[in-house]
Design a protein around this motif. Structure first.
Motif, short mmCIF file in Angstrom:
data_model
loop_
_atom_site.label_atom_id
_atom_site.label_comp_id
_atom_site.label_asym_id
_atom_site.label_seq_id
_atom_site.Cartn_x
_atom_site.Cartn_y
_atom_site.Cartn_z
N PHE A 57 8.82 -7.52 -11.75
CA PHE A 57 9.73 -8.35 -12.57
C PHE A 57 9.13 -8.66 -13.72
O PHE A 57 9.66 -8.76 -14.85
CB PHE A 57 9.71 -9.60 -11.54
N TYR A 58 7.74 -9.18 -13.90
CA TYR A 58 7.07 -9.18 -14.96
C TYR A 58 6.83 -8.16 -16.00
O TYR A 58 7.21 -8.20 -17.34
CB TYR A 58 5.55 -9.86 -14.82
N ILE A 59 6.57 -6.98 -15.33
CA ILE A 59 6.76 -5.68 -16.51
C ILE A 59 8.13 -5.62 -16.81
O ILE A 59 8.28 -5.10 -18.00
CB ILE A 59 6.41 -4.49 -15.37
N ALA A 60 9.18 -5.83 -16.12
CA ALA A 60 10.29 -5.70 -16.54
C ALA A 60 10.63 -6.49 -17.71
O ALA A 60 11.35 -6.19 -18.70
CB ALA A 60 11.55 -5.76 -15.25
N VAL A 61 10.30 -7.92 -17.58
CA VAL A 61 10.62 -8.66 -18.76
C VAL A 61 9.88 -8.36 -19.80
O VAL A 61 10.48 -8.34 -20.99
CB VAL A 61 10.13 -10.15 -18.20
N LEU A 62 8.65 -7.95 -19.78
CA LEU A 62 8.02 -7.39 -20.94
C LEU A 62 8.63 -6.26 -21.59
O LEU A 62 8.68 -6.16 -22.92
CB LEU A 62 6.31 -6.94 -20.47
N GLY A 63 9.05 -5.15 -20.58
CA GLY A 63 9.61 -4.12 -21.27
C GLY A 63 11.18 -4.45 -21.96
O GLY A 63 11.23 -3.93 -22.99
N ALA A 64 11.64 -5.47 -21.38
CA ALA A 64 12.84 -5.86 -21.87
C ALA A 64 12.68 -6.46 -23.46
O ALA A 64 13.29 -6.16 -24.25
CB ALA A 64 13.76 -6.70 -21.07
N ILE A 65 11.42 -7.14 -23.60
CA ILE A 65 11.29 -8.02 -24.75
C ILE A 65 10.93 -6.68 -25.82
O ILE A 65 11.58 -6.86 -26.89
CB ILE A 65 10.26 -8.70 -24.62
N VAL A 66 10.12 -5.78 -25.38
CA VAL A 66 9.51 -4.92 -26.46
C VAL A 66 10.80 -4.13 -26.85
O VAL A 66 10.97 -3.65 -28.04
CB VAL A 66 8.30 -3.81 -25.69
N ALA A 67 11.42 -3.66 -25.86
CA ALA A 67 12.57 -2.64 -26.15
C ALA A 67 13.70 -3.43 -27.27
O ALA A 67 14.10 -2.82 -28.03
CB ALA A 67 13.59 -2.31 -24.93
#
Length: 368
Positions: A57-67
């Motif tokens: 979940f945390y990696i997905a949130v980080l990926g969403a922010i960067v993308a």
């Protein structure tokens, strides 16, 4: 670590204020590195406790922010922002970057201050916990020492028939053990030992067989007292001189005919304790419960303090009283009229000034 961060921040401020930008930048880099390391060490154990699903979940949130940031940067909106930045000019961008740098330095200082405070709080909490555990361990160790002493005294003074043998050598060993343990205990531990010895009759002068020296039974299940010529199993002597017994439970303790000069008996439970012929000069009785405490035998009108050369008369009370000169009775509780009269008459001017209720109408027989 907190000290190093603080030093780095001070050097950083000095460098930027004095124009030594190289010093400020190096100090800022060191402060940032140390602060990041402390934060990482603090967060790493918590990160290990995170479950696999939480990590995803945390990696997905980080990926969403960067993308999202990349898409916005390459979108018409991002192009418009870049064009506006180019129109600002390098001087304004430099000012803006300096502001960001200053803000970053302030943020680093705040983080360093927070980390230092957390370290201080943690260190203080650990110190308090260690002190609490050490206190508990000391209490357990002291109680074990007291239990061993009780067992040793019981074995020393009783034979198979349950009679006190009480030969001189046994008395000497018992007194030696008692002196050693009283010197190593706190006020509560001393009170436990004194209550045990008193309740066991080991501090009371007992009537002796003139041939064998053994204690004589009184015909009612106990041993006969002999205040005039009796011998104690354990003579405390000067063991309690200057002793701290504050807040101890000494109810019913026989502490007669010993030296307790400068003893601290403040806030003690002294109900029915016996201090006849005890030297209590400069003793502290402030806040103590003195209900039925014996300071003398006989009548208060004829009772006088002990002296070196005179023999006590337990009928009239002459020379059976405690020596209470310069004692402090401030706030003493449940002092009877007879006790107040004796303390006022034979305590001297300093003692008289501390007696609850005052000493009006009672003569100062000590004359000083």
């Amino acid at each position: 670590m907190g000290l190093l961060i603080t030093i780095a921040l001070i050097l950083m401020i000095i460098g930027f204020q004095s124009g030594l930008f190289w010093l400020g930048e190096i100090a800022a880099a060191i402060a940032f590195g140390l602060s990041f390391w402390v934060i990482l060490v603090r967060l790493l154990p918590r990160f290990k406790q995170v479950t696999r699903s939480q990590r995803r979940f945390y990696i997905a949130v980080l990926g969403a922010i960067v993308a999202t940031a990349v898409l916005l940067w390459n979108s018409p909106t991002g192009e418009y922002v870049r064009s506006q930045i180019r129109e600002l000019g390098w001087e304004r961008i430099d000012i803006f970057s300096n502001l960001l740098s200053a803000f970053g330095q302030i943020l680093i200082a705040i983080v360093a201050l927070y980390v230092s405070w957390e370290q201080y709080v943690t260190s203080k909490r650990l110190t308090l916990e260690q002190n609490r555990l050490a206190t508990q361990q000391n209490i357990i160790t002291q109680q074990q020492t007291i239990d061993a002493y009780f067992q040793g005294i019981a074995e020393l003074t009783l034979d198979d028939d349950g009679l006190l043998e009480d030969f001189p050598m046994e008395r000497a060993i018992a007194e030696g053990r008692t002196a050693a343990i009283l010197g190593s205990l706190d006020a509560s531990g001393k009170a436990k030992v004194l209550r045990f010895l008193s309740r066991a009759g080991l501090l009371t002068p007992l009537r002796r067989d003139e041939r064998l020296g053994r204690a004589i039974l009184d015909g009612s299940g106990g041993y006969a007292e002999d205040r005039l010529t009796g011998i104690r199993v354990i003579d405390l002597g000067v063991m309690l001189a200057g002793a701290d017994l504050s807040e101890g439970d000494l109810r019913g303790a026989d502490l007669s005919d010993i030296n307790m000069i400068r003893a601290n008996l403040s806030r003690c439970e002294l109900v029915r304790a016996n201090f006849a012929r005890t030297i209590l000069c400069e003793a502290n009785f402030s806040g103590a419960d003195l209900s039925n405490v014996r300071f003398f035998y006989g009548s208060v009108k004829t009772a006088t303090p002990r002296t070196i050369k005179d023999f006590p008369d337990y009928e009239t009370g002459e020379f059976t009283g405690a020596v209470i000169e310069d004692a402090d009775f401030t706030g003493a509780q449940r002092l009877t009229d007879d006790q107040r009269f004796y303390c006022c008459a034979w305590g001297g001017s300093k003692t008289r000034s501390t007696i609850p209720g005052g000493c009006e109408g009672v003569p100062n027989l000590l004359k000083r």
